[in-house]
Design a protein around this motif. Structure first.
Motif, PDB file in Angstrom:
ATOM      1  N   ILE A  26       0.940  -1.123  -0.206  1.00 39.47           N
ATOM      2  CA  ILE A  26      -0.127  -0.099  -0.036  1.00 39.47           C
ATOM      3  C   ILE A  26       0.822   1.439  -0.026  1.00 39.47           C
ATOM      4  CG2 ILE A  26      -0.136  -0.038   2.447  1.00 39.47           C
ATOM      5  CD1 ILE A  26      -2.871   1.062  -0.098  1.00 39.47           C
ATOM      6  N   THR A  27       2.120   1.158   0.475  1.00 39.46           N
ATOM      7  CA  THR A  27       2.806   2.587   0.410  1.00 39.46           C
ATOM      8  C   THR A  27       3.383   2.576  -0.651  1.00 39.46           C
ATOM      9  OG1 THR A  27       3.526   2.191   3.006  1.00 39.46           O
ATOM     10  CG2 THR A  27       5.029   3.385   1.557  1.00 39.46           C
ATOM     11  N   GLY A  28       3.853   1.700  -1.461  1.00 42.40           N
ATOM     12  CA  GLY A  28       4.615   1.827  -2.776  1.00 42.40           C
ATOM     13  C   GLY A  28       3.372   2.275  -3.860  1.00 42.40           C
ATOM     14  N   ALA A  29       2.446   1.697  -3.665  1.00 52.19           N
ATOM     15  CA  ALA A  29       1.076   2.173  -4.290  1.00 52.19           C
ATOM     16  C   ALA A  29       0.952   3.546  -4.286  1.00 52.19           C
ATOM     17  CB  ALA A  29      -0.131   1.025  -4.184  1.00 52.19           C
ATOM     18  N   GLY A  30       0.791   3.964  -2.931  1.00 53.57           N
ATOM     19  CA  GLY A  30       0.381   5.292  -2.741  1.00 53.57           C
ATOM     20  C   GLY A  30       1.296   6.309  -3.203  1.00 53.57           C
ATOM     21  N   ALA A  35       2.780  10.288  -7.332  1.00 51.01           N
ATOM     22  CA  ALA A  35       3.832  10.919  -8.408  1.00 51.01           C
ATOM     23  C   ALA A  35       3.317  10.778  -9.926  1.00 51.01           C
ATOM     24  CB  ALA A  35       4.981   9.594  -8.335  1.00 51.01           C
ATOM     25  N   VAL A  36       2.545   9.674 -10.154  1.00 53.55           N
ATOM     26  CA  VAL A  36       2.037  10.055 -11.790  1.00 53.55           C
ATOM     27  C   VAL A  36       1.172  11.103 -11.605  1.00 53.55           C
ATOM     28  CG1 VAL A  36       2.452   7.721 -12.209  1.00 53.55           C
ATOM     29  CG2 VAL A  36       0.284   8.337 -11.223  1.00 53.55           C
ATOM     30  N   ARG A  37       0.323  11.229 -10.687  1.00 55.13           N
ATOM     31  CA  ARG A  37      -0.666  12.430 -10.476  1.00 55.13           C
ATOM     32  C   ARG A  37      -0.053  13.726 -10.733  1.00 55.13           C
ATOM     33  NH1 ARG A  37      -3.692  15.340  -7.308  1.00 55.13           N
ATOM     34  NH2 ARG A  37      -2.596  14.650  -5.415  1.00 55.13           N
ATOM     35  N   THR A  42       6.616   7.462 -13.817  1.00 63.25           N
ATOM     36  CA  THR A  42       6.868   6.630 -12.736  1.00 63.25           C
ATOM     37  C   THR A  42       6.768   5.167 -13.000  1.00 63.25           C
ATOM     38  OG1 THR A  42       5.909   8.493 -11.328  1.00 63.25           O
ATOM     39  CG2 THR A  42       6.204   6.334 -10.215  1.00 63.25           C
ATOM     40  N   ALA A  43       7.709   4.347 -12.342  1.00 65.36           N
ATOM     41  CA  ALA A  43       7.612   3.089 -12.404  1.00 65.36           C
ATOM     42  C   ALA A  43       7.653   2.461 -11.089  1.00 65.36           C
ATOM     43  CB  ALA A  43       8.706   2.353 -13.359  1.00 65.36           C
ATOM     44  N   LEU A  44       7.092   1.291 -11.106  1.00 59.01           N
ATOM     45  CA  LEU A  44       7.024   0.344  -9.633  1.00 59.01           C
ATOM     46  C   LEU A  44       7.420  -0.996 -10.028  1.00 59.01           C
ATOM     47  CD1 LEU A  44       4.282   0.645  -6.746  1.00 59.01           C
ATOM     48  CD2 LEU A  44       4.847  -1.523  -8.045  1.00 59.01           C
ATOM     49  N   ILE A  45       8.255  -1.548  -9.189  1.00 56.62           N
ATOM     50  CA  ILE A  45       8.569  -2.728  -9.061  1.00 56.62           C
ATOM     51  C   ILE A  45       8.106  -3.729  -7.792  1.00 56.62           C
ATOM     52  CG2 ILE A  45      10.303  -2.559 -10.990  1.00 56.62           C
ATOM     53  CD1 ILE A  45      12.423  -2.944  -8.661  1.00 56.62           C
ATOM     54  N   GLU A  46       7.993  -5.177  -7.887  1.00 55.32           N
ATOM     55  CA  GLU A  46       7.826  -5.616  -6.665  1.00 55.32           C
ATOM     56  C   GLU A  46       8.481  -6.961  -6.663  1.00 55.32           C
ATOM     57  OE1 GLU A  46       7.022  -7.755  -3.700  1.00 55.32           O
ATOM     58  OE2 GLU A  46       6.423  -5.839  -3.625  1.00 55.32           O
ATOM     59  N   VAL A 176      -2.039   3.640 -12.835  1.00 54.24           N
ATOM     60  CA  VAL A 176      -1.716   3.123 -14.369  1.00 54.24           C
ATOM     61  C   VAL A 176      -2.446   3.896 -15.114  1.00 54.24           C
ATOM     62  CG1 VAL A 176      -2.035   1.163 -15.721  1.00 54.24           C
ATOM     63  CG2 VAL A 176      -1.147   0.500 -13.488  1.00 54.24           C
ATOM     64  N   ALA A 177      -3.784   4.153 -14.693  1.00 49.99           N
ATOM     65  CA  ALA A 177      -4.380   5.147 -15.677  1.00 49.99           C
ATOM     66  C   ALA A 177      -4.130   6.514 -15.957  1.00 49.99           C
ATOM     67  CB  ALA A 177      -6.056   5.560 -14.890  1.00 49.99           C
ATOM     68  N   ASP A 178      -3.049   6.968 -15.031  1.00 48.86           N
ATOM     69  CA  ASP A 178      -2.305   7.922 -15.272  1.00 48.86           C
ATOM     70  C   ASP A 178      -0.917   7.950 -15.735  1.00 48.86           C
ATOM     71  OD1 ASP A 178      -4.392   9.805 -14.497  1.00 48.86           O
ATOM     72  OD2 ASP A 178      -3.667  10.110 -12.144  1.00 48.86           O
ATOM     73  N   GLY A 179      -0.684   6.559 -15.987  1.00 44.11           N
ATOM     74  CA  GLY A 179       0.758   6.520 -16.672  1.00 44.11           C
ATOM     75  C   GLY A 179       1.672   5.771 -15.929  1.00 44.11           C
ATOM     76  N   LEU A 180       1.384   5.029 -15.011  1.00 38.06           N
ATOM     77  CA  LEU A 180       2.274   4.421 -14.143  1.00 38.06           C
ATOM     78  C   LEU A 180       2.626   2.996 -15.025  1.00 38.06           C
ATOM     79  CD1 LEU A 180       3.900   3.244 -11.337  1.00 38.06           C
ATOM     80  CD2 LEU A 180       1.911   2.130 -10.966  1.00 38.06           C
TER      81      LEU A 180
END
Length: 532
Positions: A26-30, A35-37, A42-46, A176-180
């Motif tokens: 949840i923290t990374g998603a937040g 960031a993208v907003r 922005t990219a996110l990895i898990e 993702v809808a904003d570009g992640l």
């Protein structure tokens, strides 16, 4: 034709990012959402699956935390309650208000008036007035089977419950809808340094390999202006490459799941365990009754899923049987269990785990931003603090403009074949994707599975759109059937193999192997301790 995962990997590894987030909880998603907003690439990895760690194994509560007021952390409580109310407005159905009851007994502190004073402050901080007192008989009618000896009555207030893993997915959907760009099963093995500053990561795709083997390969270097380490209870690992300091105290919280029929409550109970007076919760969730939680130092291998001990299991059974003595719960009543590891920032004094602060911390070490600690409820505020720490590297100013995390879904009119309750369920689960879900999914698959609210189409949608790599991704996190149905739910899913074949292209051999893998994970980490 290039598959979706390969395409995501190519985009991930050939782009110079503004922000590279490590951690799909949840923290990374937040952080990614905020960031993208702001227009940041922005990219996110898990390294495992989204919400695999703490964020699929929390207590499922979106709450302010009454005990934080008693501990003097009024600001934390205020922030939590403000964010609770925001989530209730923005994600109705996913985040649901629920009544919590605290019983009062003769000559036992806190009594009615002391507790109601606390609740008045709680409601004042939340900006609501949502508490009342029930006399003994009225309370017992609401909590059938509750112990009545010396009972005088109970105070009811409200907090909220959530499907924590789905909350993560919906935040990611918005980002993702904003570009992640995001990808699970990607390991960050090393920091990339330029002039003693972190300027990127060395990444490995581990979807088809082990984490250990990935550590011995060269990997792919990805550049970023800001690398944000949002790995929760694992945050010290990456940070230790730059600074010799251990700040995280992993604390394990475990839970038991029972059939609703065994304890048919419709609202929650907060009570004290007879052994040590620790607070316990008993509450309905997803058509089941949950009992939790423990709060113990977790000293097991952090690369393995947390699992409750036999002592924890019997501790919680003693606790629930003390409150509902006629129920006489035994080990055989437990449908499933789960244990999560909380990323608590330690005061370093070896204090009682339950007295450690739940506030979050942010550190900037040579350009590596590490954010950890905090509560599920306050993920938006935590994300903003992480971005503020990275602001100089990004050349931006970060203000809390109060913008919504969740956009209002374009839900439209419920289809004629769908009940109002089922339509509300779909909106709660899929938010901005509601109409697409209803267009794509076969009408015949909008039927609940067994006695749950989960519909067959949710399995198909997850396989098609939500980066399912393994069967446990699907059954334990995209949907929660592994926690709700006996023996992990496989016997209740005759349609599963066809969906896996159609949507993921899995062969019969692959499906068989994934079933074996899933059953092993469920037995070891979501069932009873082995010696039981």
């Amino acid at each position: 034709m290039i598959d979706a995962r390969t395409q995501q990997w190519q985009t991930l590894t050939t782009t110079a990012w503004d922000v590279l987030v490590i951690g799909g909880g949840i923290t990374g998603a937040g952080v990614a959402r905020e960031a993208v907003r702001r227009g940041l690439r922005t990219a996110l990895i898990e390294q495992g699956d989204y919400s695999w760690g703490t964020s699929s194994r929390s207590s499922k509560l979106v709450h302010g935390g009454l005990r934080y007021i008693a501990q003097g952390e009024v600001r934390l409580t205020w922030h939590s309650l403000t964010e609770r109310e925001r989530l209730l407005r923005e994600a109705p159905g996913l985040v649901e208000r629920m009544g919590f009851h605290f019983a009062h007994f003769k000559r036992v502190f806190p009594g009615r008036w002391a507790f109601q004073l606390l609740i008045m402050v709680y409601d004042l901080l939340a900006g609501v007035r949502d508490h009342r007192y029930f006399k003994k008989l009225n309370f017992l009618a609401r909590m059938p089977g509750f112990r009545s000896d010396k009972l005088t009555g109970a105070t009811r207030y409200t907090d909220a419950v959530v499907d924590d893993s789905r909350l993560v997915q919906r935040v990611l959907d918005e980002a993702v809808a904003d570009g992640l760009v995001m990808l699970n099963y990607v390991k960050a093995s090393d920091l990339v340094m330029t002039n003693d500053r972190v300027t990127g990561l060395c990444l490995h795709d581990v979807a088809e390999t082990s984490l250990a083997s990935a550590s011995h390969s060269s990997g792919t270097v990805v550049a970023a202006k800001a690398v944000i380490n949002a790995t929760g209870a694992w945050a010290d690992r990456l940070r230790s490459n730059l600074i010799d300091e251990v700040r995280i105290r992993p604390l394990r919280g475990s839970h038991l799941v029972f059939a609703h029929e065994r304890l048919p409550i419709t609202e929650a109970l907060i009570c004290h365990h007879p052994d040590d007076q620790r607070v316990m919760f008993v509450y309905p969730w997803e058509g089941r009754t949950v009992v939790g939680t423990t709060d113990l130092d977790h000293r097991d291998d952090m690369d393995l899923e947390a699992v409750l001990s036999t002592d924890e299991m019997h501790y919680m059974l003693r606790g629930i049987n003390a409150q509902f003595p006629s129920a006489a719960f035994t080990v055989e009543d437990i449908i499933s269990t789960w244990s999560g590891v909380r990323p608590v920032v330690s005061a370093g004094d070896g204090s009682d785990p339950s007295k450690e602060s739940r506030s979050h911390s942010v550190w900037n070490d040579q350009g590596l931003i590490t954010v950890t600690g905090g509560k599920l409820t306050t993920f938006r505020l935590i994300a903003l603090d992480a971005l503020r720490s990275a602001a100089a590297q990004l050349g931006i100013t970060v203000r809390d403009d109060g913008a919504a995390v969740f956009r209002a879904p374009q839900s439209g009119t419920p289809p004629a074949h769908l009940s109002a309750a089922m339509f509300a369920h779909v909106v709660a689960r899929f938010g901005i994707h509601t109409q697409r879900f209803l267009r794509e999914m076969p009408a015949g698959e909008l039927e609940p599975i067994a006695d749950t609210k989960t519909v067959v189409a949710e399995l198909r949608w997850a396989c098609r759109h939500e980066q399912v790599v393994h069967l446990d991704d699907l059954l334990l996190r995209r949907v929660r059937l592994g926690l709700l149905l006996p023996r992990g739910g496989l016997s209740a899913l005759p349609m599963l193999d066809g969906i896996l074949r159609d949507e993921l292209g899995w062969s019969a051999e692959k499906i068989a192997a994934e079933r074996v893998r899933y059953e092993g994970i469920w037995r070891r980490y979501y069932s009873l301790p082995p010696q039981s």
